[in-house]
Design an enzyme around this catalytic site. Sequence first.
Site, PDB file in Angstrom:
ATOM      1  N   ASP A  10      49.828  43.407  49.509  1.00  0.00           N
ATOM      2  CA  ASP A  10      49.240  44.592  48.900  1.00  0.00           C
ATOM      3  C   ASP A  10      49.645  44.757  47.435  1.00  0.00           C
ATOM      4  O   ASP A  10      49.168  45.669  46.762  1.00  0.00           O
ATOM      5  CB  ASP A  10      49.637  45.858  49.673  1.00  0.00           C
ATOM      6  CG  ASP A  10      49.039  45.894  51.061  1.00  0.00           C
ATOM      7  OD1 ASP A  10      47.938  45.325  51.249  1.00  0.00           O
ATOM      8  OD2 ASP A  10      49.667  46.475  51.960  1.00  0.00           O
ATOM      9  N   CYS A  11      50.503  43.879  46.933  1.00  0.00           N
ATOM     10  CA  CYS A  11      51.027  43.971  45.571  1.00  0.00           C
ATOM     11  C   CYS A  11      50.343  42.937  44.673  1.00  0.00           C
ATOM     12  O   CYS A  11      50.392  41.734  44.954  1.00  0.00           O
ATOM     13  CB  CYS A  11      52.539  43.732  45.592  1.00  0.00           C
ATOM     14  SG  CYS A  11      53.294  43.542  43.971  1.00  0.00           S
ATOM     15  N   GLY A  12      49.710  43.402  43.588  1.00  0.00           N
ATOM     16  CA  GLY A  12      49.036  42.490  42.663  1.00  0.00           C
ATOM     17  C   GLY A  12      49.982  41.488  42.029  1.00  0.00           C
ATOM     18  O   GLY A  12      49.635  40.308  41.869  1.00  0.00           O
ATOM     19  N   ARG A  15      50.588  38.853  44.620  1.00  0.00           N
ATOM     20  CA  ARG A  15      49.408  37.992  44.788  1.00  0.00           C
ATOM     21  C   ARG A  15      49.253  37.022  43.620  1.00  0.00           C
ATOM     22  O   ARG A  15      48.940  35.837  43.814  1.00  0.00           O
ATOM     23  CB  ARG A  15      48.137  38.836  44.938  1.00  0.00           C
ATOM     24  CG  ARG A  15      48.042  39.588  46.253  1.00  0.00           C
ATOM     25  CD  ARG A  15      46.671  40.198  46.461  1.00  0.00           C
ATOM     26  NE  ARG A  15      46.222  41.055  45.371  1.00  0.00           N
ATOM     27  CZ  ARG A  15      46.441  42.370  45.285  1.00  0.00           C
ATOM     28  NH1 ARG A  15      47.121  42.996  46.241  1.00  0.00           N
ATOM     29  NH2 ARG A  15      45.970  43.067  44.265  1.00  0.00           N
TER      30      ARG A  15
END
Length: 141
Positions: A10-12, A15
């Site tokens: 859920d963390c850019g 990712r």
Amino acid sequence: MSVTIYHNPDCGTSRNTLAMIRNAGIEPTVIEYLHTPPPGGVLRDMIRNSGLTVRAAIREKGTPYAELGLADPALTDDQLLDAMMAHPILINRPFVITALGARLCRPSEVVLDILPSPQRGAFAKEDGEVVVDGQGRRVAP
């Protein structure tokens, strides 16, 4: 060529870091630390090997940091680690471990310092920021 990422999908930043690892042709071991937190000794070593203090490895935003009173300077590293183990959302991310070292990859391009393989081509973050050019070279900010 073992690479491990403690990842939050859920963390850019997490990712982007994972994508840069894969852009180097590496398929890492991906540990979603919110579901499978590292054991206490592993967490302590990971933080130490990254050159950080335990306090510097704690995530405050979007966590129970304030509610748990973790800003108290009297808390020991062991107490902070216990809180991180009880509430893995407190572990800052992403941590990456390779044969070349361990890093908290914030910003995500920090991962390039410890990857055992070069980038295989251009890479841009999700927001469009170019990090690696078409020849696989890091682009200066």
